[in-house]
Design an enzyme around this catalytic site. Structure first.
Site, PDB file in Angstrom:
ATOM      1  N   HIS A 126       1.548   6.421  -8.594  1.00 42.56           N
ATOM      2  CA  HIS A 126       0.659   5.298  -8.272  1.00 42.56           C
ATOM      3  C   HIS A 126       0.083   4.715  -9.556  1.00 42.56           C
ATOM      4  O   HIS A 126      -0.453   5.445 -10.389  1.00 42.56           O
ATOM      5  CB  HIS A 126      -0.463   5.812  -7.357  1.00 42.56           C
ATOM      6  CG  HIS A 126      -1.445   4.769  -6.956  1.00 42.56           C
ATOM      7  ND1 HIS A 126      -2.641   4.579  -7.615  1.00 42.56           N
ATOM      8  CD2 HIS A 126      -1.415   3.857  -5.962  1.00 42.56           C
ATOM      9  CE1 HIS A 126      -3.310   3.595  -7.036  1.00 42.56           C
ATOM     10  NE2 HIS A 126      -2.584   3.143  -6.035  1.00 42.56           N
ATOM     11  N   SER A 150       5.751   2.138  -2.908  1.00 51.51           N
ATOM     12  CA  SER A 150       4.749   3.126  -2.517  1.00 51.51           C
ATOM     13  C   SER A 150       5.277   3.897  -1.318  1.00 51.51           C
ATOM     14  O   SER A 150       6.297   3.510  -0.730  1.00 51.51           O
ATOM     15  CB  SER A 150       3.428   2.425  -2.182  1.00 51.51           C
ATOM     16  OG  SER A 150       3.607   1.463  -1.161  1.00 51.51           O
ATOM     17  N   ASP A 184      -2.466 -11.253  -6.986  1.00 44.58           N
ATOM     18  CA  ASP A 184      -2.186  -9.830  -6.760  1.00 44.58           C
ATOM     19  C   ASP A 184      -2.276  -9.592  -5.261  1.00 44.58           C
ATOM     20  O   ASP A 184      -3.355  -9.674  -4.680  1.00 44.58           O
ATOM     21  CB  ASP A 184      -3.205  -8.974  -7.508  1.00 44.58           C
ATOM     22  CG  ASP A 184      -2.927  -7.480  -7.384  1.00 44.58           C
ATOM     23  OD1 ASP A 184      -1.960  -7.110  -6.693  1.00 44.58           O
ATOM     24  OD2 ASP A 184      -3.684  -6.689  -7.977  1.00 44.58           O
ATOM     25  N   MET A 185      -1.152  -9.335  -4.644  1.00 54.19           N
ATOM     26  CA  MET A 185      -1.155  -9.225  -3.188  1.00 54.19           C
ATOM     27  C   MET A 185      -0.205  -8.144  -2.714  1.00 54.19           C
ATOM     28  O   MET A 185       0.831  -7.886  -3.318  1.00 54.19           O
ATOM     29  CB  MET A 185      -0.761 -10.558  -2.560  1.00 54.19           C
ATOM     30  CG  MET A 185       0.563 -11.103  -3.041  1.00 54.19           C
ATOM     31  SD  MET A 185       0.946 -12.738  -2.400  1.00 54.19           S
ATOM     32  CE  MET A 185       1.427 -12.324  -0.732  1.00 54.19           C
ATOM     33  N   LYS A 236       7.664 -12.451   7.340  1.00 55.44           N
ATOM     34  CA  LYS A 236       7.679 -12.870   5.933  1.00 55.44           C
ATOM     35  C   LYS A 236       7.196 -11.727   5.026  1.00 55.44           C
ATOM     36  O   LYS A 236       7.762 -11.484   3.961  1.00 55.44           O
ATOM     37  CB  LYS A 236       6.813 -14.113   5.746  1.00 55.44           C
ATOM     38  CG  LYS A 236       7.366 -15.351   6.455  1.00 55.44           C
ATOM     39  CD  LYS A 236       6.497 -16.563   6.207  1.00 55.44           C
ATOM     40  CE  LYS A 236       7.068 -17.791   6.929  1.00 55.44           C
ATOM     41  NZ  LYS A 236       6.246 -18.998   6.721  1.00 55.44           N
ATOM     42  N   GLY A 318      -7.603 -15.375  -8.936  1.00 52.66           N
ATOM     43  CA  GLY A 318      -8.121 -14.623 -10.068  1.00 52.66           C
ATOM     44  C   GLY A 318      -9.553 -14.971 -10.414  1.00 52.66           C
ATOM     45  O   GLY A 318     -10.250 -14.183 -11.061  1.00 52.66           O
TER      46      GLY A 318
END
Length: 354
Positions: A126, A150, A184-185, A236, A318
């Protein structure tokens, strides 16, 4: 820091510097080299400062436990092989932040030379918040696409059992003065770490976050961890998770899908997480001054766009995280009682005071 912390920051709040020192000292007590411990501590506390608490200091107890068990190597033998603009990295089962930091440090000169560097990482763990590596790249005047896989968290579309990871993707673009543009998603509707945090705190989760083992919506965080997180945007998000799995797992030579072992599951072998980084040197596309001028116009036009009723301000990706960062840097980070208790326990075991 001068003054009484409780008076200045409110009960239960901790200055970032103190949390960073605590993380670093815990890790070095477990045999992690000073420089590596500093990278991990900086990554975790930065996540807390930005409001990404699920990827922050709450991860320290499980990191420490797995280092003690030798499921994560405190001093990994990281191998980096270069083939043109491609870097192939074996992380030696090290902490994901350490492996990723060293991979990017090796990639920066390659990108400056060739304009682009593609990095494929296997045998890692991680790596925290993907935005951390985007910030690293932006400080070098470079753009970055970062992905990681992950342990199973998302069911294939139409399935009821988790197969794919929640597989985040992040994009970072440098700015001249403003906070960098960072997307960041997770491929899931929510990061699985938020469900782990909710379970640890005994909280319910929203009904649209996850399904239980029977494929039914649930508000029980424990049931959600036994079931699957829902993908972002339905099919999606599922497709996005597949693409990230290809980049991070299949192409890197790391584990993929259910073969990525769970850091939180006792008895599992090392995780063999994979990451991918695509680093772009902006100056190979256009002069930096031209790039900054174009970006600033782009941001200015977006933020001055006609606003919908009830909207006070348009933010670019951001910007909100940066404002949270600046606020928490001033005010401190709040730790809930259960997390603080876990950190105190690990501190006592390592001879470090929180």
């Amino acid at each position: 820091m001068p003054g009484n912390l409780k008076d200045r920051r409110g009960a239960g709040r901790h200055p970032a510097e103190a949390l960073t020192c605590f993380c670093r000292d815990v890790l070095t007590s477990l045999g992690v080299p000073d420089e590596d411990a500093a990278v991990v501590a900086d990554s975790l506390v930065r996540a807390n400062l930005e409001g990404k608490d699920s990827h922050g200091i709450s991860r320290l107890p499980i990191y420490a436990k797995r280092i003690r068990e030798c499921r994560i190597s405190a001093r990994p033998d990281i191998c980096i092989d270069r083939d043109g603009a491609v870097l192939k990295v074996d992380g030696g089962n090290g902490l994901g932040q350490v492996v990723s930091y060293k991979a990017l440090q090796a990639a920066f000169p390659v990108a400056r030379e060739t304009g682009i560097a593609a990095v494929a990482v296997r045998n890692s763990n991680h790596f925290g918040a993907a935005s951390y590596y985007c910030q690293m790249a932006c400080r070098e005047g470079m753009a970055l696409i970062a992905t990681t896989n992950s342990p199973p968290g998302i069911a294939p579309w139409g399935g009821k059992r988790a197969y794919l990871g929640t597989n985040p993707v992040a994009f970072g673009f440098p700015t001249r003065r403003e906070p960098p543009v960072i997307v960041d998603m997770s491929s899931s509707i929510v990061a699985r770490g938020k469900i782990i945090l909710a379970a640890a705190e005994g909280r319910e989760i929203p009904q649209d976050w996850a399904i239980d083992e029977e494929g039914l919506p649930t508000t029980d965080a424990e049931a959600a961890l036994r079931g699957a997180v829902l993908p972002l945007g339905g099919p999606k998000g599922y497709a996005l998770a597949v693409a990230v799995e290809m980049l991070s797992g299949v192409l890197s030579g790391a584990a993929f899908g259910p073969h990525v072992n769970n850091l939180y599951k006792d008895g599992d072998p090392p995780a063999n997480v994979g990451h991918s980084f695509i680093l772009i040197d902006v100056e190979h596309l256009m002069p930096l001054e031209e790039y900054y001028a174009r970006l600033e116009r782009f941001i200015r036009e977006m933020k001055s766009h006609p606003k919908a009723r009830g909207t006070e301000e348009i933010l670019y990706p951001g910007e909100r995280s940066y404002r949270t960062y600046m606020n928490r840097l001033r005010e401190g980070v709040t730790l809930n009682p259960s997390l603080k208790s876990m950190l105190n326990d690990i501190g006592r075991a390592c001879g470090v005071n929180l």
